[in-house]
Design a protein around this motif. Structure first.
Motif, PDB file in Angstrom:
ATOM      1  N   LEU A 254       0.840  -1.199   0.000  1.00  0.00           N
ATOM      2  CA  LEU A 254       0.000   0.000   0.000  1.00  0.00           C
ATOM      3  C   LEU A 254       0.878   1.254   0.000  1.00  0.00           C
ATOM      4  CD1 LEU A 254      -2.822   1.247   0.140  1.00  0.00           C
ATOM      5  CD2 LEU A 254      -2.681   1.077   2.627  1.00  0.00           C
ATOM      6  N   GLN A 255       1.922   1.257   0.824  1.00  0.00           N
ATOM      7  CA  GLN A 255       2.842   2.403   0.855  1.00  0.00           C
ATOM      8  C   GLN A 255       3.519   2.593  -0.497  1.00  0.00           C
ATOM      9  OE1 GLN A 255       5.461   1.492   4.162  1.00  0.00           O
ATOM     10  NE2 GLN A 255       4.432   2.987   5.467  1.00  0.00           N
ATOM     11  N   ILE A 256       3.916   1.492  -1.126  1.00  0.00           N
ATOM     12  CA  ILE A 256       4.559   1.581  -2.441  1.00  0.00           C
ATOM     13  C   ILE A 256       3.588   2.181  -3.445  1.00  0.00           C
ATOM     14  CG2 ILE A 256       5.386   0.180  -4.386  1.00  0.00           C
ATOM     15  CD1 ILE A 256       6.693  -1.669  -2.248  1.00  0.00           C
ATOM     16  N   ALA A 257       2.324   1.749  -3.404  1.00  0.00           N
ATOM     17  CA  ALA A 257       1.324   2.306  -4.326  1.00  0.00           C
ATOM     18  C   ALA A 257       1.137   3.796  -4.079  1.00  0.00           C
ATOM     19  CB  ALA A 257      -0.001   1.553  -4.166  1.00  0.00           C
ATOM     20  N   GLU A 258       1.058   4.191  -2.805  1.00  0.00           N
ATOM     21  CA  GLU A 258       0.895   5.606  -2.471  1.00  0.00           C
ATOM     22  C   GLU A 258       2.116   6.415  -2.922  1.00  0.00           C
ATOM     23  OE1 GLU A 258       0.227   5.458   1.742  1.00  0.00           O
ATOM     24  OE2 GLU A 258      -1.903   4.979   1.520  1.00  0.00           O
ATOM     25  N   MET A 259       3.309   5.849  -2.713  1.00  0.00           N
ATOM     26  CA  MET A 259       4.526   6.550  -3.118  1.00  0.00           C
ATOM     27  C   MET A 259       4.611   6.651  -4.643  1.00  0.00           C
ATOM     28  SD  MET A 259       7.160   4.830  -0.451  1.00  0.00           S
ATOM     29  CE  MET A 259       8.346   6.047   0.073  1.00  0.00           C
ATOM     30  N   SER A 260       4.159   5.619  -5.336  1.00  0.00           N
ATOM     31  CA  SER A 260       4.164   5.659  -6.801  1.00  0.00           C
ATOM     32  C   SER A 260       3.222   6.744  -7.305  1.00  0.00           C
ATOM     33  CB  SER A 260       3.749   4.300  -7.370  1.00  0.00           C
ATOM     34  OG  SER A 260       4.711   3.322  -7.061  1.00  0.00           O
TER      35      SER A 260
ATOM     36  N   ASN B 234       4.875  10.010  -6.586  1.00  0.00           N
ATOM     37  CA  ASN B 234       5.978  10.194  -7.529  1.00  0.00           C
ATOM     38  C   ASN B 234       5.452  10.645  -8.892  1.00  0.00           C
ATOM     39  OD1 ASN B 234       8.725  10.079  -8.307  1.00  0.00           O
ATOM     40  ND2 ASN B 234       8.368   8.117  -9.292  1.00  0.00           N
ATOM     41  N   ALA B 235       4.349  10.038  -9.338  1.00  0.00           N
ATOM     42  CA  ALA B 235       3.759  10.431 -10.628  1.00  0.00           C
ATOM     43  C   ALA B 235       3.309  11.890 -10.578  1.00  0.00           C
ATOM     44  CB  ALA B 235       2.589   9.515 -10.963  1.00  0.00           C
ATOM     45  N   LYS B 236       2.705  12.293  -9.458  1.00  0.00           N
ATOM     46  CA  LYS B 236       2.278  13.690  -9.314  1.00  0.00           C
ATOM     47  C   LYS B 236       3.480  14.627  -9.365  1.00  0.00           C
ATOM     48  CE  LYS B 236      -1.804  12.806  -6.447  1.00  0.00           C
ATOM     49  NZ  LYS B 236      -2.351  12.943  -5.088  1.00  0.00           N
ATOM     50  N   LEU B 237       4.543  14.257  -8.642  1.00  0.00           N
ATOM     51  CA  LEU B 237       5.740  15.098  -8.617  1.00  0.00           C
ATOM     52  C   LEU B 237       6.388  15.189  -9.999  1.00  0.00           C
ATOM     53  CD1 LEU B 237       7.317  13.972  -5.232  1.00  0.00           C
ATOM     54  CD2 LEU B 237       6.247  16.174  -5.725  1.00  0.00           C
TER      55      LEU B 237
ATOM     56  N   GLU C  40       4.303  17.591 -11.990  1.00  0.00           N
ATOM     57  CA  GLU C  40       4.594  18.969 -11.568  1.00  0.00           C
ATOM     58  C   GLU C  40       5.959  19.418 -12.107  1.00  0.00           C
ATOM     59  OE1 GLU C  40       4.249  19.435  -7.333  1.00  0.00           O
ATOM     60  OE2 GLU C  40       2.233  18.593  -7.311  1.00  0.00           O
ATOM     61  N   ARG C  41       6.918  18.504 -12.082  1.00  0.00           N
ATOM     62  CA  ARG C  41       8.255  18.837 -12.586  1.00  0.00           C
ATOM     63  C   ARG C  41       8.190  19.171 -14.074  1.00  0.00           C
ATOM     64  NH1 ARG C  41      13.194  14.795 -13.515  1.00  0.00           N
ATOM     65  NH2 ARG C  41      14.763  16.331 -14.065  1.00  0.00           N
ATOM     66  N   ARG C  42       7.429  18.374 -14.835  1.00  0.00           N
ATOM     67  CA  ARG C  42       7.293  18.659 -16.265  1.00  0.00           C
ATOM     68  C   ARG C  42       6.643  20.021 -16.484  1.00  0.00           C
ATOM     69  NH1 ARG C  42       4.659  13.787 -16.562  1.00  0.00           N
ATOM     70  NH2 ARG C  42       6.189  12.163 -16.315  1.00  0.00           N
ATOM     71  N   GLU C  43       5.609  20.312 -15.691  1.00  0.00           N
ATOM     72  CA  GLU C  43       4.937  21.610 -15.809  1.00  0.00           C
ATOM     73  C   GLU C  43       5.893  22.752 -15.469  1.00  0.00           C
ATOM     74  OE1 GLU C  43       1.462  21.497 -13.333  1.00  0.00           O
ATOM     75  OE2 GLU C  43       0.591  19.819 -14.434  1.00  0.00           O
ATOM     76  N   LEU C  44       6.680  22.572 -14.419  1.00  0.00           N
ATOM     77  CA  LEU C  44       7.648  23.602 -14.045  1.00  0.00           C
ATOM     78  C   LEU C  44       8.723  23.757 -15.117  1.00  0.00           C
ATOM     79  CD1 LEU C  44       8.102  22.894 -10.240  1.00  0.00           C
ATOM     80  CD2 LEU C  44       7.006  24.879 -11.276  1.00  0.00           C
TER      81      LEU C  44
END
Length: 113
Positions: A52-58, A61-64, A67-71
């Motif tokens: 569950l933690q791995i899924a949440e971190m994934s 990570n996808a959100k980050l 955001e990085r691409r947008e920045l």
């Protein structure tokens, strides 16, 4: 016959002791098996929590990454704007120099007259 009975009793006693020893081993093994089952259950629950933690971190990570691409796009846009403004600034400075030179020439011409 009494020797046979004594032998039979001795064998019976030995079998009973052997049976008790085996019963103790079965009890020990059953207790150990129950403990191992409990440990297994705990490890399975821990593994599920980690999945569950791995899924949440994934997901995070996808959100980050998004955001990085947008920045990065924003940074690229700002760089392009800076380049455009630098070119415009250079053009304006050149034009200003020309105007100053014209003004200087006019002022000089007026002074000569």
């Amino acid at each position: 016959m009494s020797t046979e009975n004594a032998t039979h009793r001795s064998e019976k006693h030995d079998l009973q002791q052997n049976n008790e020893g085996m019963h103790q081993q079965i009890t020990t093994i059953s207790t150990e098996n129950a403990r191992l089952q409990s440990d297994k259950q705990g490890l399975q629950e821990a593994a599920a929590g980690m999945r569950l933690q791995i899924a949440e971190m994934s997901t995070e990570n996808a959100k980050l990454l998004s955001e990085r691409r947008e920045l990065q796009v924003t940074v690229d846009d700002v760089r392009q704007e800076i380049t455009t403004m630098s070119i415009e600034n250079a053009t304006l400075l050149s034009s200003l120099d020309e105007k100053c030179m014209e003004s200087f020439k006019l002022e000089r011409s007026n002074e000569e007259k």
